[in-house]
Design a protein around this motif. Structure first.
Motif, PDB file in Angstrom:
ATOM      1  N   THR A 152     -12.801 -10.026  12.989  1.00 50.20           N
ATOM      2  CA  THR A 152     -14.004  -9.277  13.353  1.00 50.20           C
ATOM      3  C   THR A 152     -13.740  -7.785  13.419  1.00 50.20           C
ATOM      4  OG1 THR A 152     -13.466  -9.880  15.610  1.00 50.20           O
ATOM      5  CG2 THR A 152     -15.289 -11.038  14.613  1.00 50.20           C
ATOM      6  N   ASN A 153     -12.543  -7.368  13.741  1.00 52.33           N
ATOM      7  CA  ASN A 153     -12.204  -5.946  13.798  1.00 52.33           C
ATOM      8  C   ASN A 153     -10.674  -5.836  13.802  1.00 52.33           C
ATOM      9  OD1 ASN A 153     -11.275  -6.179  16.571  1.00 52.33           O
ATOM     10  ND2 ASN A 153     -13.434  -6.327  17.138  1.00 52.33           N
ATOM     11  N   ARG A 155      -8.475  -4.982  15.987  1.00 49.93           N
ATOM     12  CA  ARG A 155      -7.783  -5.534  17.154  1.00 49.93           C
ATOM     13  C   ARG A 155      -7.802  -7.054  17.129  1.00 49.93           C
ATOM     14  NH1 ARG A 155      -6.633  -1.705  20.929  1.00 49.93           N
ATOM     15  NH2 ARG A 155      -7.325   0.358  20.292  1.00 49.93           N
ATOM     16  N   ALA A 156      -8.892  -7.606  16.625  1.00 49.31           N
ATOM     17  CA  ALA A 156      -8.945  -9.067  16.491  1.00 49.31           C
ATOM     18  C   ALA A 156      -7.900  -9.523  15.470  1.00 49.31           C
ATOM     19  CB  ALA A 156     -10.350  -9.504  16.077  1.00 49.31           C
ATOM     20  N   ARG A 159      -4.627  -9.653  17.172  1.00 45.57           N
ATOM     21  CA  ARG A 159      -4.492 -10.818  18.048  1.00 45.57           C
ATOM     22  C   ARG A 159      -4.293 -12.097  17.250  1.00 45.57           C
ATOM     23  NH1 ARG A 159      -7.956 -10.549  23.466  1.00 45.57           N
ATOM     24  NH2 ARG A 159      -6.167 -11.773  24.095  1.00 45.57           N
ATOM     25  N   ARG A 163      -1.173 -14.481  17.919  1.00 43.65           N
ATOM     26  CA  ARG A 163      -1.363 -15.896  18.260  1.00 43.65           C
ATOM     27  C   ARG A 163      -0.685 -16.793  17.219  1.00 43.65           C
ATOM     28  NH1 ARG A 163      -5.576 -17.801  21.082  1.00 43.65           N
ATOM     29  NH2 ARG A 163      -4.541 -19.792  20.708  1.00 43.65           N
ATOM     30  N   MET A 165       1.863 -16.103  15.446  1.00 48.73           N
ATOM     31  CA  MET A 165       3.321 -16.009  15.647  1.00 48.73           C
ATOM     32  C   MET A 165       3.804 -16.984  16.718  1.00 48.73           C
ATOM     33  SD  MET A 165       3.991 -11.899  15.592  1.00 48.73           S
ATOM     34  CE  MET A 165       5.647 -12.046  16.281  1.00 48.73           C
ATOM     35  N   GLN A 166       2.953 -17.232  17.716  1.00 48.22           N
ATOM     36  CA  GLN A 166       3.358 -18.122  18.812  1.00 48.22           C
ATOM     37  C   GLN A 166       3.403 -19.581  18.376  1.00 48.22           C
ATOM     38  OE1 GLN A 166       0.496 -17.090  21.837  1.00 48.22           O
ATOM     39  NE2 GLN A 166       1.864 -15.592  22.760  1.00 48.22           N
ATOM     40  N   GLY A 167       2.757 -19.892  17.258  1.00 51.55           N
ATOM     41  CA  GLY A 167       2.821 -21.255  16.739  1.00 51.55           C
ATOM     42  C   GLY A 167       1.683 -22.119  17.221  1.00 51.55           C
ATOM     43  N   ILE A 169      -0.999 -23.058  15.591  1.00 50.56           N
ATOM     44  CA  ILE A 169      -2.341 -22.730  15.113  1.00 50.56           C
ATOM     45  C   ILE A 169      -2.540 -23.334  13.720  1.00 50.56           C
ATOM     46  CG2 ILE A 169      -3.946 -20.855  14.575  1.00 50.56           C
ATOM     47  CD1 ILE A 169      -3.112 -20.918  17.517  1.00 50.56           C
ATOM     48  N   ASP A 204     -12.680 -17.533  17.606  1.00 49.65           N
ATOM     49  CA  ASP A 204     -13.173 -16.370  18.332  1.00 49.65           C
ATOM     50  C   ASP A 204     -12.929 -15.074  17.573  1.00 49.65           C
ATOM     51  OD1 ASP A 204     -13.875 -17.974  20.337  1.00 49.65           O
ATOM     52  OD2 ASP A 204     -12.271 -17.394  21.713  1.00 49.65           O
ATOM     53  N   LEU A 205     -11.936 -15.068  16.701  1.00 49.73           N
ATOM     54  CA  LEU A 205     -11.445 -13.801  16.169  1.00 49.73           C
ATOM     55  C   LEU A 205     -11.830 -13.531  14.720  1.00 49.73           C
ATOM     56  CD1 LEU A 205      -7.883 -13.973  17.751  1.00 49.73           C
ATOM     57  CD2 LEU A 205      -9.865 -12.761  18.611  1.00 49.73           C
ATOM     58  N   LYS A 210     -17.613 -18.384  15.585  1.00 46.90           N
ATOM     59  CA  LYS A 210     -17.403 -18.468  17.013  1.00 46.90           C
ATOM     60  C   LYS A 210     -17.517 -19.845  17.645  1.00 46.90           C
ATOM     61  CE  LYS A 210     -21.729 -16.195  16.927  1.00 46.90           C
ATOM     62  NZ  LYS A 210     -22.305 -15.018  16.415  1.00 46.90           N
ATOM     63  N   ALA A 211     -18.232 -20.761  17.050  1.00 49.30           N
ATOM     64  CA  ALA A 211     -18.504 -22.001  17.777  1.00 49.30           C
ATOM     65  C   ALA A 211     -17.440 -23.056  17.551  1.00 49.30           C
ATOM     66  CB  ALA A 211     -19.840 -22.562  17.345  1.00 49.30           C
ATOM     67  N   ARG A 335     -24.990 -14.566  11.088  1.00 50.96           N
ATOM     68  CA  ARG A 335     -25.738 -13.563  11.852  1.00 50.96           C
ATOM     69  C   ARG A 335     -27.149 -14.066  12.121  1.00 50.96           C
ATOM     70  NH1 ARG A 335     -25.394  -9.085  14.186  1.00 50.96           N
ATOM     71  NH2 ARG A 335     -23.173  -8.953  13.791  1.00 50.96           N
TER      72      ARG A 335
ATOM     73  N   PHE B 411     -15.237  -5.842  22.970  1.00 52.60           N
ATOM     74  CA  PHE B 411     -14.233  -6.420  22.078  1.00 52.60           C
ATOM     75  C   PHE B 411     -14.011  -5.515  20.865  1.00 52.60           C
ATOM     76  CE2 PHE B 411     -13.458  -9.628  18.575  1.00 52.60           C
ATOM     77  CZ  PHE B 411     -12.099  -9.724  18.829  1.00 52.60           C
ATOM     78  N   MET B 440     -21.547 -22.015  20.482  1.00 57.33           N
ATOM     79  CA  MET B 440     -21.538 -20.653  21.004  1.00 57.33           C
ATOM     80  C   MET B 440     -22.365 -19.760  20.096  1.00 57.33           C
ATOM     81  SD  MET B 440     -18.016 -19.766  22.817  1.00 57.33           S
ATOM     82  CE  MET B 440     -17.138 -20.904  23.887  1.00 57.33           C
ATOM     83  N   GLU B 520       5.942 -28.350  18.520  1.00 56.23           N
ATOM     84  CA  GLU B 520       4.857 -27.372  18.664  1.00 56.23           C
ATOM     85  C   GLU B 520       4.078 -27.621  19.951  1.00 56.23           C
ATOM     86  OE1 GLU B 520       4.374 -24.235  17.794  1.00 56.23           O
ATOM     87  OE2 GLU B 520       5.033 -25.031  15.864  1.00 56.23           O
ATOM     88  N   ARG B 523       6.099 -26.579  22.883  1.00 60.00           N
ATOM     89  CA  ARG B 523       6.129 -25.128  23.050  1.00 60.00           C
ATOM     90  C   ARG B 523       4.853 -24.636  23.723  1.00 60.00           C
ATOM     91  NH1 ARG B 523       7.282 -22.083  17.610  1.00 60.00           N
ATOM     92  NH2 ARG B 523       6.475 -20.116  18.396  1.00 60.00           N
ATOM     93  N   ARG B 527       4.955 -23.296  27.654  1.00 58.88           N
ATOM     94  CA  ARG B 527       4.632 -21.900  27.888  1.00 58.88           C
ATOM     95  C   ARG B 527       3.831 -21.771  29.188  1.00 58.88           C
ATOM     96  NH1 ARG B 527       2.816 -20.656  22.879  1.00 58.88           N
ATOM     97  NH2 ARG B 527       0.627 -20.340  23.392  1.00 58.88           N
TER      98      ARG B 527
END
Lengths: 372, 532
Positions: A152-153, A155-156, A159, A163, A165-167, A169, A204-205, A210-211, A335, B411, B440, B520, B523, B527
């Motif tokens: 979305t932008n 910064r998203a 993120r 996220r 990178m943390q695994g 997903i 979300d990003l 979004k849903a 939209r 945001f 949502m 996974e 982890r 966390r």
């Protein structure tokens, strides 16, 4: 723990046409006009914003591979990274060719993810270069933003990278769309579906998305596919539009399906893949039915990416034999939750507009607004 | 003003599961041995069990001393937020004060020692209370008969779906009518429960005003329409002014209309479902009528119907016995199958009855008006918070009891999401808010419902917390994204509660899933476990 390998490609001229009303920078001539009009590049600053956020928050080892010079290296260094450089120059003075070369090189270096900044043209370059071989995250920086793959932008986007990178997903395929810039400047819109890119599933990003969750979306997709499959009647020609939703229908039946094309099915068998308008009309000797899904992020279910299902085809099949299918997640991502049509025949568009039922699962429908 | 006077920090007990506290031989209570005389008269009780019903091994129950059990649950309660601890505006949940006098009555022996199977002659006080409350609910709603059997809001809505099914079945129409219509911003149980009851569900998307228009309904109605099930106001706090037309159109098409009054707090004494033409409705006695909000078990839904549907209500029903007393009418007749055993969570009925009797009719209307005023006070203040927008700007009607706000602008400008704000709120000593039900429709949603209980000072405390987080988002986004710092747990990522491999309802399920965790999963979960 092995370091996460992140590729970075910045299209340095993406977004320059927007502020001066030129609708994109696909050719060198337009770029020169944009520069003459005082346009400033958008992508470097937006890439810098994302990289700054990544640098501030990354809590695991990160190796950055940046396209050399203005195409990533400069932004990476400004954000405090010491990137490994990827040579991209093709000597053709073409940002598109350079982007493709850089992305291919990064795939060869086995990067875990490519972060790219640009617009629809840049997303097309990624499809051409890596397809579904490397997941991507897009920083929106272009004028034309019809593709659903972008965060979305900036910064998203940051993120999403953090996220991922943390695994843990999952990935999903999102649409890459583009329009003919020359036609767009003349006031006509002709968008095409160019392919799909693998994007981390973080609803979300992602642009407009979004849903719902990963599992509910998958369940809904399987329900849609089974429902369309089970409703098929013998002898009838089924015209399946492009996209992952229609591919799920073909999966349910057990036949192949082109992802970008319109495929024809009859009696449980595929009789044509990637059919053109003429082929569809020729196959329509008896009754037919059309099943389509709106393009993620923008909402067209006719006239974008499936122009083969022309106004003539729709007239022959009959409006009552059209099934529009989309998961609730996809509808919520549009939209104003608006679906769109653009068949090229205003009278037909009028008949398709208004409130229409869309199938959203095995036993669920939604009533959505359709506009041009 | 600091949101909580500064320095809030929740208790953080790194408490194990009760099963993990088990020590062989530890005992909480040692029951007395059976008297020899009784043992001789009864013999081997277990011998009466059929072979197939006998356990091969005793159940693996935790063995824990009494004081450790007490500590376990006190520690868990210390790690909880909620209305009894702090300011709580959890949207769509109608959080309000549950009067402790009513709790006291419900726990007293007069109610707690009753058994549902004891002779009705000895249950007359309870039955009279249930009967009288039934009449009160009819007066509040414009319906003709209620059941209190459902133990939760969703069970109440499911009851509505079953009543619609029974009605069409009795007319031989069930095969022909199989579609229930709802709206996208209604409580999701209005879509989920008819689906469980075997219906297809048609969801109307909102128009520019944020609610569904008549044209959308017309596109959904057909000869297959079995009924309409929705909330109004919807979970966005917006009242759909087309509601009378909705009801009339569905009736003309041969369907029934069920009013989910989960959002009924702003309507008490103002609008009655029966007067709006609805055939049935559902109220939550927990939430709206002050019984505590359930946590999956303590709730009670009051389901009311018009006279022509009375025969379909689940049995038993409390009825007059003709001689001044009350009886339980078990005659199944055309009644739907029982939703739950016996006559419902009667302690919730007692609390709701006490609440209504202490307020009176004027008091109920004051509840509704105060809830709406409080909400519009919050709305006026929230409009001035940097980064907050109000979705569907075309809709200038006042909101009712809640508002679904959006942090989309924050945001875009800072990278701080509504989830970040929600997670950070707890650090200020207030209960976090809910984002949104699914689907949502609002980007970066945030739903607040102040209710009627809160004072202006308490609402200002909540606003101070949100303003502080907004300031932080624009000055130190990384900090705003990292909360909670002072809460009982660290942040739980969105995909952990959503991933069935990562949660379990029972200890057995937990052990089974844990044994199959991928690296996974491990982890992701560790966390959080390591977050103390």
């Amino acid at each position: 723990m092995a370091a996460f390998r992140l590729g970075l490609i910045v299209n340095p001229i993406a977004g320059m046409g927007g502020a001066v009303g030129l609708k994109g920078t696909d050719t060198a001539e337009i770029l020169a006009r944009a520069r003459a009009l005082g346009a400033r590049p958008q992508a470097p600053a937006r890439a810098g914003e994302a990289l700054g956020a990544i640098a501030a928050a990354a809590d695991a080892p990160l190796e950055l591979f940046a396209a050399a010079g203005e195409m990533g290296e400069a932004e990476a260094r400004a954000a405090g990274f010491t990137p490994q450089l990827v040579d991209h120059s093709t000597g053709k003075d073409s940002v598109a060719e350079d982007s493709v070369r850089a992305a291919r090189a990064m795939a060869g270096l086995a990067v875990d993810l490519i972060l790219f900044a640009g617009g629809d043209g840049t997303a097309r370059d990624m499809v051409r270069a890596v397809g579904d071989k490397v997941p991507v995250v897009g920083i929106p920086a272009g004028v034309k933003m019809h593709s659903a793959v972008y965060a979305t932008n900036p910064r998203a986007a940051a993120r999403m990278v953090l996220r991922y990178m943390q695994g843990g997903i999952a990935l999903r395929q999102l649409e890459v769309m583009d329009i003919d810039e020359a036609a767009f400047r003349d006031g006509a819109v002709s968008a095409k579906l160019y392919g799909y890119l693998d994007v981390p599933h973080l609803p979300d990003l992602v642009q407009g998305s979004k849903a719902g969750g990963v599992s509910s979306d998958r369940t809904a997709l399987a329900g849609i596919a089974a429902r369309i499959h089970q409703a098929m009647q013998p002898g009838r020609l089924y015209i399946l539009g492009p996209g992952t939703t229609m591919r799920a229908v073909a999966d349910s039946i057990g036949v192949e399906k082109t992802l970008l094309g319109v495929d024809l099915l009859r009696d449980g068998a595929r009789i044509a893949g990637d059919a053109g308008e003429r082929e569809i009309l020729a196959a329509l000797d008896g009754g037919g039915a059309i099943a389509v899904t709106p393009i993620g992020g923008q909402g067209h279910f006719f006239g974008r990416g499936n122009q083969q299902i022309s106004a003539r085809v729709i007239a022959r099949v009959g409006i009552e034999h059209i099934t529009v299918a989309a998961t609730m997640e996809k509808i919520a991502s549009l939209r104003d939750n608006l679906l769109r049509v653009d068949t090229g025949e205003p009278a037909l568009d009028d008949r398709l507009c208004g409130w229409r039922r869309v199938i959203t699962g095995y036993q669920t429908d939604s009533v959505c607004r359709v506009a041009t | 003003m600091s949101a909580n006077g500064g320095g809030f920090h929740a208790a953080r007990w790194n408490e194990a599961l009760i099963n993990e506290l088990s020590e062989e031989g530890a005992r909480g209570i040692v029951p007395p041995a059976v008297d020899a005389e009784i043992a001789a008269a009864v013999g081997d009780v277990a011998a009466a069990l059929p072979e197939g019903a006998r356990r091969e091994a005793p159940p693996d129950l935790p063995e824990v001393t009494q004081h450790r059990v007490l500590r376990h649950f006190l520690r868990l309660s210390q790690m909880c937020m909620g209305f009894d601890v702090t300011t709580d505006m959890m949207g769509t949940c109608t959080m309000k004060y549950s009067p402790k006098a009513h709790e006291h009555m419900a726990r007293g022996a007069k109610l707690a020692d009753l058994h549902p199977l004891q002779d009705v002659g000895s249950l007359q006080g309870l039955l009279e209370l249930m009967y009288r409350f039934n009449r009160i609910m009819c007066e509040i709603s414009g319906m003709d008969e209620f059941t209190f059997q459902p133990a939760s809001g969703a069970q109440g809505i499911y009851t509505n779906a079953c009543l619609i099914r029974a009605y069409h079945e009795s007319r031989g129409d069930l095969g022909k009518r199989d579609e229930i219509i709802t709206t996208a911003a209604s409580h999701p149980a209005d879509a989920a429960t008819p689906s469980v009851a075997g219906f297809k569900v048609i969801t109307l998307m909102p128009g520019e005003m944020g609610f569904a228009g008549v044209d959308a309904l017309k596109a959904a109605i057909s000869e297959r329409t079995a009924g309409l099930m929705l909330t109004n106001p919807e979970d966005t706090g917006q009242y759909n002014p087309n509601i009378r037309q909705f009801v009339d159109l569905v009736h003309e098409a041969g369907g029934l209309c069920a009013y989910d009054q989960a959002n009924g707090n702003p309507l008490l004494g103002v609008v009655r479902a029966g007067d709006t033409g609805f055939d049935m409705c559902q109220f939550n006695l927990h939430k709206t009528f002050s019984a505590p909000h359930g946590s999956l078990g303590m709730g009670c839904a009051a389901v009311g119907v018009k006279d022509f549907l009375r025969k379909f209500l689940p049995r038993p029903i409390v009825a007059e016995d003709g001689s001044g007393g009350y009886r339980l009418d078990y005659d199944p007749g055309q009644g739907i199958d029982r939703i739950r055993a016996f006559i419902g969570n009667v302690h919730a009925v007692l609390k709701a009855y006490s609440w209504v009797m202490s307020l009176g009719a004027e008091g109920l209307r004051a509840v509704a008006e105060t809830a709406v005023l409080n909400n519009n006070y919050m709305l006026a203040k929230m409009r001035t918070v940097r980064g907050v927008t109000i979705p569907w700007p075309a809709n200038n009607y006042p909101k009712l009891e809640q508002v679904r706000y959006s942090f989309e602008q924050m945001f875009a400008e800072t990278g701080v999401t509504s989830h970040d704000v929600i997670d950070r709120m707890v650090d200020f000593g207030v209960q976090h808010c809910m984002p949104s039900h699914v689907p949502m429709l609002v980007t970066e949603p945030f739903t607040m419902e102040p209710g009627e209980s809160l004072t202006v000072a308490e609402m200002d405390q909540m606003l101070a917390a949100i303003e502080a987080i907004s300031d932080e988002a624009y000055s130190d986004a990384a900090k705003a994204q990292g909360g909670p710092y002072n809460a009982a747990t660290t942040r739980i990522d969105g995909d952990v509660p959503e991933d069935p491999d990562c949660w379990a309802f029972t200890y057995r399920g937990y052990l089974r899933k844990k044994a199959m965790w991928t690296s996974e999963n491990r982890r992701k979960i560790e966390r959080h476990e390591g977050g103390y």
